[in-house]
Scaffold this active site. Sequence first.
Site, PDB file in Angstrom:
ATOM      1  N   GLN A  80       0.823  -1.204   0.000  1.00  0.00           N
ATOM      2  CA  GLN A  80       0.000   0.000   0.000  1.00  0.00           C
ATOM      3  C   GLN A  80       0.858   1.254   0.000  1.00  0.00           C
ATOM      4  O   GLN A  80       2.088   1.199   0.091  1.00  0.00           O
ATOM      5  CB  GLN A  80      -0.896  -0.002   1.239  1.00  0.00           C
ATOM      6  CG  GLN A  80      -0.113  -0.074   2.540  1.00  0.00           C
ATOM      7  CD  GLN A  80      -0.998  -0.203   3.766  1.00  0.00           C
ATOM      8  OE1 GLN A  80      -0.976   0.651   4.645  1.00  0.00           O
ATOM      9  NE2 GLN A  80      -1.766  -1.283   3.832  1.00  0.00           N
ATOM     10  N   HIS A  82       0.454   5.734   1.190  1.00  0.00           N
ATOM     11  CA  HIS A  82      -0.343   6.838   1.727  1.00  0.00           C
ATOM     12  C   HIS A  82       0.012   8.132   0.999  1.00  0.00           C
ATOM     13  O   HIS A  82       1.189   8.352   0.663  1.00  0.00           O
ATOM     14  CB  HIS A  82      -0.072   7.046   3.223  1.00  0.00           C
ATOM     15  CG  HIS A  82      -0.164   5.800   4.038  1.00  0.00           C
ATOM     16  ND1 HIS A  82      -1.282   5.001   4.059  1.00  0.00           N
ATOM     17  CD2 HIS A  82       0.740   5.208   4.861  1.00  0.00           C
ATOM     18  CE1 HIS A  82      -1.074   3.978   4.871  1.00  0.00           C
ATOM     19  NE2 HIS A  82       0.143   4.076   5.361  1.00  0.00           N
ATOM     20  N   GLU A  99       4.267   7.939   8.657  1.00  0.00           N
ATOM     21  CA  GLU A  99       4.226   7.088   9.841  1.00  0.00           C
ATOM     22  C   GLU A  99       5.604   6.538  10.161  1.00  0.00           C
ATOM     23  O   GLU A  99       6.544   6.637   9.357  1.00  0.00           O
ATOM     24  CB  GLU A  99       3.237   5.947   9.649  1.00  0.00           C
ATOM     25  CG  GLU A  99       3.556   5.001   8.500  1.00  0.00           C
ATOM     26  CD  GLU A  99       2.404   4.069   8.162  1.00  0.00           C
ATOM     27  OE1 GLU A  99       1.235   4.481   8.288  1.00  0.00           O
ATOM     28  OE2 GLU A  99       2.690   2.921   7.754  1.00  0.00           O
ATOM     29  N   HIS A 157       4.872   0.428   0.704  1.00  0.00           N
ATOM     30  CA  HIS A 157       5.360  -0.330   1.842  1.00  0.00           C
ATOM     31  C   HIS A 157       4.433  -1.485   2.178  1.00  0.00           C
ATOM     32  O   HIS A 157       3.292  -1.558   1.701  1.00  0.00           O
ATOM     33  CB  HIS A 157       5.503   0.584   3.063  1.00  0.00           C
ATOM     34  CG  HIS A 157       4.206   1.203   3.511  1.00  0.00           C
ATOM     35  ND1 HIS A 157       3.708   2.368   2.954  1.00  0.00           N
ATOM     36  CD2 HIS A 157       3.285   0.816   4.442  1.00  0.00           C
ATOM     37  CE1 HIS A 157       2.560   2.668   3.527  1.00  0.00           C
ATOM     38  NE2 HIS A 157       2.271   1.737   4.435  1.00  0.00           N
ATOM     39  N   ARG A 177      -4.525   0.650  -1.329  1.00  0.00           N
ATOM     40  CA  ARG A 177      -3.951  -0.677  -1.528  1.00  0.00           C
ATOM     41  C   ARG A 177      -3.591  -0.902  -2.989  1.00  0.00           C
ATOM     42  O   ARG A 177      -4.392  -0.628  -3.889  1.00  0.00           O
ATOM     43  CB  ARG A 177      -4.943  -1.772  -1.114  1.00  0.00           C
ATOM     44  CG  ARG A 177      -5.296  -1.842   0.336  1.00  0.00           C
ATOM     45  CD  ARG A 177      -6.049  -3.149   0.625  1.00  0.00           C
ATOM     46  NE  ARG A 177      -6.755  -3.096   1.890  1.00  0.00           N
ATOM     47  CZ  ARG A 177      -8.073  -2.926   2.004  1.00  0.00           C
ATOM     48  NH1 ARG A 177      -8.809  -2.797   0.915  1.00  0.00           N
ATOM     49  NH2 ARG A 177      -8.636  -2.894   3.186  1.00  0.00           N
TER      50      ARG A 177
END
Length: 337
Positions: A80, A82, A99, A157, A177
């Site tokens: 996936q 972000h 993150e 990642h 995804r």
Amino acid sequence: VSPIPAFRSLHQRWSTLAIELACTHALRRPWGVLDLRPWNKAANDGLSTGEVWYERPGKPTTAPSLLLKLLFTSQPLSIQVHPDDVHAKSMGLANGKTEVWYVLSAAPRAKVALGLKREVTPQQLRGAVDDGSIADLVAWRAVSANDVIFVPAGTIHAVGAGLVIAEVQQRSDATFRLFDYGRQRELHVERAIAVANTGPADVQARSSRLTDERTLLVSNPHFVFERINLAPNTIWHLGAERETWLLVLSGDAIVGSVDVARGDAIFAHAERVDIRTGKIGMMGLVAYAAHSPLPNLLQRLRQPDSTDAGQPKDVQAPPSLTRAAVGSADGRMEAIQ
């Protein structure tokens, strides 16, 4: 997947409105596990839990900007990506998602993927998604306990099986995804390709010791992530000038008026937090909303039987720690994983 009702394995009390013992919220995942111990004492009900989110108790008027959670994996998660803040806002979302992962435990040969092995075109990436070869195109790396992995927005990642990970992220459900190992869940291929960096991930820098008690793990424009290691039977002030989360990794302490041990988390904001460690001290992860380390984050008040009892000791961060640094450190949302 809809969130299940929150379970509460933590004490339900807090010292002030600005210092709160976080409650926990379990999310069912097909790649999760049945037993969350020692990080959570929730009863095994026969259903797999993949995530445990730490939330402020009650109904706070302002949502935190950061999300602290634990991941428990028995299977690989989806591959996936972000979006960053710019892409997210262009899609009508409040912000993107950068993150960081801190590996709490890892089975032998456990691994994560970060970036691609080589630079590809968007067309080549789409082809790798279509034929499933993206699982070999991503750059897998072995991980072990206490490793730290920084995942900037836009980085493709994945998390492999056999891991327990503490994650801190911008509070967002913006996840696209690319590949899901045949689990028949929705993919978001075009959106993912639009926001993804289609090449190798940036080099992960090493962690940095700030003081005897503080280790800088990650510093980026959205948050700072540190590990603290406090000696037994000592008293400290944690300067939570901004939104701050503390996750206990080992040992025990009294934070404010709350007893905490491994797996417990504290939320604090605009408050000085007293920490009194127990007989074996306390190690924890601290995340706070800032772009560089706060020099006055941690002050020692006194040590019993010490001649300088009661004299605060300022803890100064070195200058020039303003870029991302990461390495081995020895309302509710519904995330997509």
